[in-house]
Write an enzyme that holds these catalytic residues in place. Structure first.
Site, PDB file in Angstrom:
ATOM      1  CD  GLU A 477       2.632  -0.830  -8.811  1.00 52.14           C
ATOM      2  OE1 GLU A 477       1.468  -0.604  -9.190  1.00 52.14           O
ATOM      3  OE2 GLU A 477       3.386   0.049  -8.377  1.00 52.14           O
ATOM      4  CD  GLU A 543       6.784   1.416  -9.979  1.00 54.56           C
ATOM      5  OE1 GLU A 543       6.096   2.251  -9.350  1.00 54.56           O
ATOM      6  OE2 GLU A 543       6.325   0.681 -10.862  1.00 54.56           O
TER       7      GLU A 543
END
Length: 867
Positions: A477, A543
């Protein structure tokens, strides 16, 4: 004949001069630094007494050693972790330990002896026989260390190794944040050990000699860091006659003798030998060997697309008819490419020229306390293959996975998406009041950027030859700092690899252009199964997740009996459930009837689990190449006893998540769209499937069937086809109790290629019919077909209702405990009236007596002996 004899003698001589390598993995002792005033020179002398030192677990962490010596309770059970002192409060000395190992080794002739550490966390000083080994302190968890100890070994052969290991300098405050207060990331270590939303803090922050310690003997030359690249041009098909592939090999060769050594450097693969005459000066040399064109190679494919053929590749350095050193590898011949998909606006993965729809799972680490084993890696990766997945993503807050993990992925055909050691939480992507320092400061973690670059080079060399390694990723991320990302992207990976895509970070636009907005991943909680079909999300989601509570037998392993209480809707769960990160199932349990107790809750949770993960992968597959090029589930395994995001528990016991996902991820799969009841078939294979029969039936709660339709048709390679809707037909049925929908895909021999059974709620969204369904007596037989392989037959008589949602569990007949791991080619199965189903079960180990347990929603629990 004499020439033949001399040739054979020479070959025997060559083979006996093999490299010697062995692990130092037993017989270690340790003590806390507080318990001794002696220094490394003294402790590494065999005359120094080690009275009252503890047996140490190496490889392992300090916490593992303390647990194995019963100095701390099992931190994975109940609230025991709260009873173990945390390094943030105790100070680092509490977990600073000396480790000592006595071993026998001596040098003869031109032998060179090397001491190798594959991982120490975090700093270490190393001593051997009263002398310092490392001139500079070893620093960094993610870094191998190698030392030539030839001159330090004693002539007697009786040696002592002593290593003092210091914890990370910034263990961080485990204050409930993702990575605690974030300061754990100031060092190059495992961030999750300060706690996350799926795990409690690891009290010693994984301090210790956590990976393998090896002694290697060579004959003057040391071959290291081989690099093998395979080029497979064009578009290939599995099992076809193949056009040639190109094998490119290079190696680093170290010569510590102080004089040049001439000889032949060679490698052998598939019966072909490639040689090069070389002279190695008194230094390190990188040598490229001639390329090999391999005719009709057996290719390596991701799971679900073809076989995982592997080749041994042996590298030798030969001088004067003597093998001075050798390295043995196992490689897969394949080529991985990435091509942007303009329709989906996401990256497409190609293997051997064929586009692969990515069905992936996120992986943290095999064990939070780093208790790794080949067998556990093999079992966990096999479970991912059993889920019909083709990729595992390694999350950035843990490690670059070990070669043993990659061996299993090579074997089972799981592509690997490997993050480097950065996370948005610790490394400053967001404002976070729980973090000690501001975003700009955290954005520059770790403090030592040159160490990161050194570690990257080392770890890339360690794993780059594995066929399964498919993609690199800068971080979870978030990108690494620019002075790390730049060299990584523009210099290190092109030089050391050059064949794999680097994504800057895990949800970057170059992976998946996120026009929807947001962070580019999630959601993570339980969802309406229809949402996976109806809501367009990010086109290659790194995800997306849901729930994952195990069954009652799983809960019993780590939740004390007094805490085995069914969680209630809209109320805070029991303290132990909360501590183990329970996500509420809320309104999704109640339609099956309010849970009476924990056992009832766990059974109903499995229905939700199955439905969630089947729908997740079906919904994404339904829009394959239209909305999506793939998806990666958060997450598919747990490194401790958490109550979320797992297809099997920490003890390797699968739950219904695994089998719902297995069903929804079938390479050839029939399914029903819950939005319009459209019967749809997905073909992930690389060839067309012709002359297929698509069949649909409906069963009521009494077992009466209503035939709907069957059609012959075909479906193209790597495509989705919609066949017929069932909406009108379902509306005509009396749905006051709900119904079962049975779908089958048959070939022309009437063999079932795919089947799928849905249970539909009544008009009010409840499963009243399931709550009132009559019992079905299921006939079960189990036959041992071969060692470790059992065939189970389940039969449901005509006139019975559907025998719904049956769990099969292999068990030790003496202890009554489940045999773990065990692998079922299906589970949580429903048997239609008048039908039978055969399930194959495989297991390892040697229990004295094996039995089988079967129970279902409306099937009484029974134990069956194995015939």
């Amino acid at each position: 004949m004499r020439k033949l004899f001399l040739y054979l003698l020479l070959m025997v001589g060559l083979s006996t001069q093999a490299q010697q390598r062995y692990e130092l993995n037993t017989g270690w002792l340790c003590t806390n630094i507080i318990e001794t005033n002696a220094n490394g020179n003294q402790i590494s002398n065999r005359g120094f007494a080690l009275n009252n030192w503890l047996p140490a677990t190496v490889p392992g962490t300090v916490l593992t050693t303390l647990l194995n010596n019963k100095k701390v309770p099992d931190p994975f059970y109940g609230m025991n972790n709260e009873k173990i002192p945390d390094i943030y409060k105790t100070g680092n000395d509490h977990y600073t330990y000396w480790f000592v190992k006595d071993f026998d080794e001596k040098v003869s002739g031109n032998e060179q002896v090397w001491l190798q550490f594959r991982g120490i966390n975090y700093k270490a000083e190393i001593f051997l026989n009263g002398k310092k080994v490392n001139a500079q302190t070893h620093v960094g968890m993610h870094l191998r260390a190698k030392y030539n100890i030839t001159k330090l070994l004693l002539a007697t052969g009786k040696n002592r190794l002593a290593v003092i290991v210091f914890p990370p300098g910034f263990p961080g405050n485990p204050n409930g944040g993702q990575g605690g207060d974030g300061k754990i990331a100031k060092d190059l270590t495992t961030q999750y050990t300060a706690g996350w939303d799926w795990i409690q803090p690891t009290r010693d922050r994984n301090t210790g000699i956590w990976d393998k310690v090896t002694i290697e003997k060579t004959k003057g030359i040391n071959i290291q860091n081989p690099h093998v690249v395979t080029l497979v041009p064009g578009k290939r098909l599995p099992d076809a006659k193949q056009q040639p592939a190109t094998i490119k090999v290079s190696v680093e060769v170290e010569n510590p003798t102080g004089r040049p050594i001439s000889g032949v450097l060679q490698y052998e693969i598939a019966g072909k030998v490639v040689k090069k005459n070389v002279t190695i000066s008194a230094a390190n040399s990188e040598i490229k060997l001639p390329d090999l064109t391999l005719e009709n190679p057996k290719l390596w494919w991701p799971s679900g697309y073809g076989k995982q053929d592997l080749y041994p590749l042996n590298i030798k350095f030969i001088c004067a008819n003597q093998v001075l050193d050798r390295e043995n590898l196992t490689i897969g011949i394949r080529q991985i490419d990435n091509i942007w998909n303009e329709r989906t606006q996401s990256m497409g993965a190609y293997v051997n020229g064929q586009k692969i729809f990515i069905k992936g799972g996120n992986w943290i680490i095999s064990d939070a306390m780093l208790r790794f084993s080949d067998a556990r890696y093999d079992a966990e990766v096999r479970y991912h293959k059993d889920m019909n997945l083709n990729l595992i993503r390694i999350w950035g807050g843990a490690i670059l996975e070990r070669p043993e993990f990659y061996n299993a992925c090579d074997k089972y055909g799981l592509l690997v998406f490997q993050d480097f050691w950065f996370s948005g939480d610790c490394n400053g992507r967001w404002v976070d009041p729980l973090k000690k320092e501001d975003q700009w400061t955290r954005r520059n973690y770790p403090d030592n950027h040159p160490l990161v670059l050194t570690a990257v080079e080392d770890q890339v060399k360690m794993i780059r030859n594995h066929a399964s390694l498919a993609f690199w990723c800068g971080g979870n991320e978030i990108t690494p700092p620019e002075d790390i990302l730049g060299p990584l992207k523009n210099e290190i990976l092109p030089r050391l690899d050059g064949t794999r895509k680097l994504f800057d970070f895990s949800n970057s636009d170059e992976m998946s252009y996120n026009t929807i907005g947001g962070n580019g991943d999630g959601p993570y909680g339980i969802q309406d199964p229809k949402s996976f079909w109806a809501v367009k999300t990010f086109p290659y989601n790194s995800e997306v997740g849901s729930v994952g509570v195990g069954d009652y037998e799983s809960l019993e392993r780590f939740i004390p009996q007094e805490n085995l209480i069914a969680p209630q809707f809209k109320s805070k769960p029991d303290s132990v459930w909360d501590y183990h990160k329970y996500i509420g199932y809320d309104q999704y349990i109640n339609p099956y009837g309010k849970a009476k107790d924990a056992k009832d809750f766990a059974m109903k949770a499995q229905l939700v689990n199955y439905d969630q993960y089947r729908a997740l992968m079906e919904g994404f597959s339904n829009k394959m190449w239209d909305w999506y090029t793939g998806t990666i589930i958060w997450k598919t395994q747990n490194p401790w006893t958490a109550l979320r995001g797992q297809m099997y528990d920490y003890y390797l016991d699968p739950n219904a998540c695994l089998y719902g996902l297995r069903k929804g991820s079938e390479p050839l799969h029939i399914m029903m769209n819950p939005l319009d009841s459209m019967v749809t078939v997905v073909n992930n294979g690389l060839t067309d499937r012709n002359n297929l029969m698509v069949q649909a039936k409906i069963y009521d709660m009494d077992g009466k069937d209503y035939f709907y339709s069957q059609v012959f048709n075909s479906i193209g390679a790597s495509s989705v086809r919609r066949f017929f809707p069932m909406n009108d037909f379902l509306k005509k049925l009396d749905k006051k109790d709900g119904v079962f929908v049975s779908l089958k895909l048959l070939n022309e021999k009437q063999e079932t290629l795919s089947e799928n059974i849905y249970w539909l709620a009544d008009n009010e969204g409840n499963y009243k019919g399931l709550q009132d369904i009559k019992s079905a007596s299921l006939k079960v037989t189990a036959i041992e077909k071969s060692k470790g392989k059992i065939e189970v037959s389940l039969s449901n008589a005509n006139g019975n209702p559907v025998a719904f949602f049956n769990r099969i569990a292999l068990m030790d007949a003496v202890s009554g405990k489940r045999i773990l791991p065990a692998f079922y080619d299906d589970n949580y199965v429903s048997i239609l009236p008048g039908e039978s189903k055969t399930i194959m079960v495989e297991y390892t180990g040697s229990p004295s007596d094996v039995a089988l347990e079967v129970y279902g929603w409306n099937v009484e629990r029974q134990r069956v002996n194995i015939r």
